[in-house]
Enzyme design. Structure first.
Site, PDB file in Angstrom:
ATOM      1  N   ASN A 125      32.702  10.548 -28.346  1.00 43.69           N
ATOM      2  CA  ASN A 125      33.750  11.390 -27.754  1.00 43.69           C
ATOM      3  C   ASN A 125      33.298  12.011 -26.428  1.00 43.69           C
ATOM      4  O   ASN A 125      33.973  12.890 -25.895  1.00 43.69           O
ATOM      5  CB  ASN A 125      34.221  12.477 -28.737  1.00 43.69           C
ATOM      6  CG  ASN A 125      33.163  13.543 -28.994  1.00 43.69           C
ATOM      7  OD1 ASN A 125      32.074  13.490 -28.426  1.00 43.69           O
ATOM      8  ND2 ASN A 125      33.482  14.498 -29.844  1.00 43.69           N
ATOM      9  N   ASP A 179      37.049  10.171 -31.229  1.00 42.56           N
ATOM     10  CA  ASP A 179      36.381  11.120 -32.112  1.00 42.56           C
ATOM     11  C   ASP A 179      36.241  10.543 -33.516  1.00 42.56           C
ATOM     12  O   ASP A 179      37.128   9.812 -33.979  1.00 42.56           O
ATOM     13  CB  ASP A 179      37.228  12.399 -32.168  1.00 42.56           C
ATOM     14  CG  ASP A 179      36.389  13.570 -32.616  1.00 42.56           C
ATOM     15  OD1 ASP A 179      35.925  14.323 -31.745  1.00 42.56           O
ATOM     16  OD2 ASP A 179      36.161  13.695 -33.839  1.00 42.56           O
ATOM     17  N   ILE A 180      35.154  10.919 -34.187  1.00 39.39           N
ATOM     18  CA  ILE A 180      34.958  10.438 -35.559  1.00 39.39           C
ATOM     19  C   ILE A 180      36.011  11.014 -36.507  1.00 39.39           C
ATOM     20  O   ILE A 180      36.171  10.513 -37.619  1.00 39.39           O
ATOM     21  CB  ILE A 180      33.541  10.747 -36.103  1.00 39.39           C
ATOM     22  CG1 ILE A 180      33.166  12.222 -35.905  1.00 39.39           C
ATOM     23  CG2 ILE A 180      32.509   9.836 -35.458  1.00 39.39           C
ATOM     24  CD1 ILE A 180      31.897  12.643 -36.625  1.00 39.39           C
ATOM     25  N   ALA A 216      26.803  10.539 -34.580  1.00 42.58           N
ATOM     26  CA  ALA A 216      27.650  11.510 -33.867  1.00 42.58           C
ATOM     27  C   ALA A 216      27.678  12.838 -34.621  1.00 42.58           C
ATOM     28  O   ALA A 216      27.897  12.859 -35.837  1.00 42.58           O
ATOM     29  CB  ALA A 216      29.072  10.970 -33.743  1.00 42.58           C
ATOM     30  N   TYR A 240      24.713  24.549 -39.171  1.00 41.98           N
ATOM     31  CA  TYR A 240      24.355  23.170 -38.831  1.00 41.98           C
ATOM     32  C   TYR A 240      23.606  22.507 -40.001  1.00 41.98           C
ATOM     33  O   TYR A 240      23.918  21.387 -40.404  1.00 41.98           O
ATOM     34  CB  TYR A 240      23.492  23.159 -37.561  1.00 41.98           C
ATOM     35  CG  TYR A 240      22.882  21.820 -37.244  1.00 41.98           C
ATOM     36  CD1 TYR A 240      23.656  20.796 -36.705  1.00 41.98           C
ATOM     37  CD2 TYR A 240      21.532  21.568 -37.495  1.00 41.98           C
ATOM     38  CE1 TYR A 240      23.097  19.559 -36.426  1.00 41.98           C
ATOM     39  CE2 TYR A 240      20.966  20.340 -37.212  1.00 41.98           C
ATOM     40  CZ  TYR A 240      21.749  19.336 -36.675  1.00 41.98           C
ATOM     41  OH  TYR A 240      21.202  18.113 -36.408  1.00 41.98           O
ATOM     42  N   LYS A 290      24.888  19.290 -42.204  1.00 42.52           N
ATOM     43  CA  LYS A 290      24.131  18.041 -42.334  1.00 42.52           C
ATOM     44  C   LYS A 290      23.862  17.718 -43.806  1.00 42.52           C
ATOM     45  O   LYS A 290      23.944  16.571 -44.233  1.00 42.52           O
ATOM     46  CB  LYS A 290      22.817  18.146 -41.561  1.00 42.52           C
ATOM     47  CG  LYS A 290      22.994  17.971 -40.065  1.00 42.52           C
ATOM     48  CD  LYS A 290      23.245  16.504 -39.766  1.00 42.52           C
ATOM     49  CE  LYS A 290      23.797  16.243 -38.405  1.00 42.52           C
ATOM     50  NZ  LYS A 290      24.095  14.838 -38.174  1.00 42.52           N
ATOM     51  N   PHE A 343       6.404  30.350 -26.954  1.00 38.06           N
ATOM     52  CA  PHE A 343       6.934  31.477 -27.723  1.00 38.06           C
ATOM     53  C   PHE A 343       5.998  31.762 -28.892  1.00 38.06           C
ATOM     54  O   PHE A 343       5.767  30.886 -29.719  1.00 38.06           O
ATOM     55  CB  PHE A 343       8.346  31.163 -28.240  1.00 38.06           C
ATOM     56  CG  PHE A 343       9.336  30.870 -27.132  1.00 38.06           C
ATOM     57  CD1 PHE A 343       9.349  31.625 -25.967  1.00 38.06           C
ATOM     58  CD2 PHE A 343      10.253  29.835 -27.255  1.00 38.06           C
ATOM     59  CE1 PHE A 343      10.248  31.366 -24.940  1.00 38.06           C
ATOM     60  CE2 PHE A 343      11.166  29.562 -26.244  1.00 38.06           C
ATOM     61  CZ  PHE A 343      11.153  30.327 -25.077  1.00 38.06           C
TER      62      PHE A 343
HETATM   63  C1  UD2 Z   1      14.293  21.893 -34.537  1.00 36.15           C
HETATM   64  C2  UD2 Z   1      15.534  21.207 -34.013  1.00 36.15           C
HETATM   65  C3  UD2 Z   1      16.767  21.971 -34.390  1.00 36.15           C
HETATM   66  C4  UD2 Z   1      16.790  22.221 -35.893  1.00 36.15           C
HETATM   67  C5  UD2 Z   1      15.495  22.935 -36.294  1.00 36.15           C
HETATM   68  C6  UD2 Z   1      15.445  23.101 -37.806  1.00 36.15           C
HETATM   69  C7  UD2 Z   1      15.012  20.063 -31.933  1.00 36.15           C
HETATM   70  C8  UD2 Z   1      15.105  20.083 -30.446  1.00 36.15           C
HETATM   71  N1  UD2 Z   1      15.502  21.141 -32.573  1.00 36.15           N
HETATM   72  O1  UD2 Z   1      14.118  23.144 -33.916  1.00 36.15           O
HETATM   73  O2  UD2 Z   1      17.908  21.216 -34.037  1.00 36.15           O
HETATM   74  O3  UD2 Z   1      16.909  20.986 -36.556  1.00 36.15           O
HETATM   75  O4  UD2 Z   1      14.369  22.132 -35.917  1.00 36.15           O
HETATM   76  O5  UD2 Z   1      14.261  23.661 -38.202  1.00 36.15           O
HETATM   77  O6  UD2 Z   1      14.563  19.097 -32.519  1.00 36.15           O
HETATM   78  N2  UD2 Z   1       8.998  26.579 -28.081  1.00 36.15           N
HETATM   79  C9  UD2 Z   1       8.165  27.128 -27.106  1.00 36.15           C
HETATM   80  N3  UD2 Z   1       8.572  27.093 -25.820  1.00 36.15           N
HETATM   81  C10 UD2 Z   1       9.765  26.548 -25.414  1.00 36.15           C
HETATM   82  C11 UD2 Z   1      10.620  25.992 -26.411  1.00 36.15           C
HETATM   83  C12 UD2 Z   1      10.212  26.042 -27.737  1.00 36.15           C
HETATM   84  O7  UD2 Z   1       7.069  27.630 -27.418  1.00 36.15           O
HETATM   85  O8  UD2 Z   1      10.049  26.542 -24.202  1.00 36.15           O
HETATM   86  C13 UD2 Z   1       8.548  26.570 -29.472  1.00 36.15           C
HETATM   87  C14 UD2 Z   1       9.565  27.141 -30.452  1.00 36.15           C
HETATM   88  O9  UD2 Z   1       9.431  28.536 -30.553  1.00 36.15           O
HETATM   89  C15 UD2 Z   1       9.197  26.385 -31.734  1.00 36.15           C
HETATM   90  C16 UD2 Z   1       8.683  25.027 -31.240  1.00 36.15           C
HETATM   91  O10 UD2 Z   1       8.383  25.206 -29.860  1.00 36.15           O
HETATM   92  O11 UD2 Z   1       8.164  27.054 -32.412  1.00 36.15           O
HETATM   93  C17 UD2 Z   1       9.700  23.916 -31.389  1.00 36.15           C
HETATM   94  O12 UD2 Z   1      10.937  24.361 -30.829  1.00 36.15           O
HETATM   95  P1  UD2 Z   1      12.204  23.369 -30.650  1.00 36.15           P
HETATM   96  O13 UD2 Z   1      13.309  24.203 -30.096  1.00 36.15           O
HETATM   97  O14 UD2 Z   1      11.799  22.163 -29.895  1.00 36.15           O
HETATM   98  O15 UD2 Z   1      12.516  22.856 -32.111  1.00 36.15           O
HETATM   99  P2  UD2 Z   1      12.659  23.607 -33.527  1.00 36.15           P
HETATM  100  O16 UD2 Z   1      11.616  23.013 -34.416  1.00 36.15           O
HETATM  101  O17 UD2 Z   1      12.696  25.070 -33.403  1.00 36.15           O
END
Ligand code: UD2
Length: 302
Positions: free
Chosen positions: A34, A53-54, A73, A140, A144, A201
């Protein structure tokens, strides 16, 4: 593998576009998208692109033509799901159900459903096996998980040959860097390209299982080929955990930077450790091929 007609929902997206590239060399591929968050606007020659769209009625006609449906999607933004849970629910739950209903009376050979490691919520232990309790922390994650439950029920009740995968932290150069919710790898690389150091972070000792999109595509191929995958759920990770500090170090190495890392306050609700138990996928013959160091080099060329 014999040539099949493969319907890829979300085929313009981060994962769907790579699936399209891999499958279209030997199969007829139809992409349904979409265009809500495309990472490209076109498809390779020979691939049929349907903009739609699905949740729409046209999925019936598309699924009827397919031997295999790969359903990627979705509304994928965790924060948006917290702001607009109904929107997330409609897209992810009703959209999935609409596809499953279309598939119910067909002779599909496989329906591959993309779930997410977000279904686990806070982890009680690592590595996380598929039987780990599912306690999602966002709409979310719930959407899922609900999609999974519907898909597996369609297998049990109607014999639909469903296989489910739960990706951990997928990375690829096609992730949209302008999206504020893009993953940490995309963030670090964007900053490195701009001559800035990564922003971490918290203390950076938190871990994730970063998996290249190419390994995800390999696993999807196995889910399509192997009948043992039917009716089952598979973690899609590498089984290797990497601290955010180590990731920052690798990105600095790849981009030849030695700037000091920047540390900021930890993100609220951040999960401390996450790594997949991938024995189920390994049982199908899955072997992750891409080491993080090598996977990140691909970004430097973009
Ligand atoms: C992942 C998935 C999200 C959801 C979640 C469920 C991704 C991109 N996101 O989030 O959709 O499924 O898992 O648990 O796959 N960080 C930094 N600096 C930055 C950005 C992030 O230190 O600039 C840290 C963040 O605080 C975290 C780690 O990196 O500890 C991973 O962060 P993320 O946003 O890539 O993915 P996550 O695991 O929080």
């Amino acid at each position: 593998m014999h040539s099949q007609t493969i319907l890829i929902t979300g085929g313009l997206g981060q994962v769907g576009s790579y699936l399209t590239d891999r499958f279209c060399t030997d199969n007829r591929v139809i992409v349904l998208d979409n265009t809500s968050s495309p990472c490209r606007h076109d498809v390779p020659a020979g691939v049929q692109l349907v903009i739609g769209d699905i949740q729409g009625p046209e999925v019936v006609r598309l699924v009827e033509q397919a031997d295999v449906v790969i359903h990627t999607a979705a509304q994928i933004d965790v924060n948006r799901s917290l702001d607009q849970p109904l929107f997330d629910c409609e897209n992810n739950i009703l959209g999935t159900l609409n596809l499953l209903e279309a598939a119910r009376r067909t002779n599909l050979e496989r329906f591959v459903y993309f779930s997410s490691a977000a279904i686990y919520g806070d982890t009680l232990h690592t590595p996380i096996e598929e039987d780990h309790p599912a306690q999602p922390l966002s709409p979310y994650g719930v959407s899922k998980l609900t999609g999974e439950q519907y898909a597996l029920m369609y297998h049990r009740a109607f014999g639909l040959p469903v296989a489910v995968l739960r990706p951990f932290n997928i990375y690829s150069p096609r992730q949209d860097p302008s999206n504020p919710y893009s993953g940490v790898i995309t963030k670090f690389i964007e900053r490195a390209k701009a001559g800035q150091s990564p922003v971490i972070f918290g203390d950076g000792q938190q871990t994730r299982d970063f998996i290249s999109v190419h390994d995800i595509v390999d696993l999807v191929e196995l889910l399509v080929e192997k009948d043992e995958a039917i009716g089952r759920v598979f973690n899609a990770g590498t089984g290797t955990q990497t601290t955010v500090n180590r990731l920052a170090g690798i990105v600095q190495e790849v981009f030849g930077s030695d700037r000091a890392l920047e540390y900021r306050e930890a993100r609220a609700g951040d999960i401390r450790h996450s790594v997949a138990d991938i024995s189920a996928a390994q049982g199908l013959g899955f072997v992750p091929q891409v080491f993080l160091e090598d996977g990140l080099v691909e970004f430097a060329g973009e």
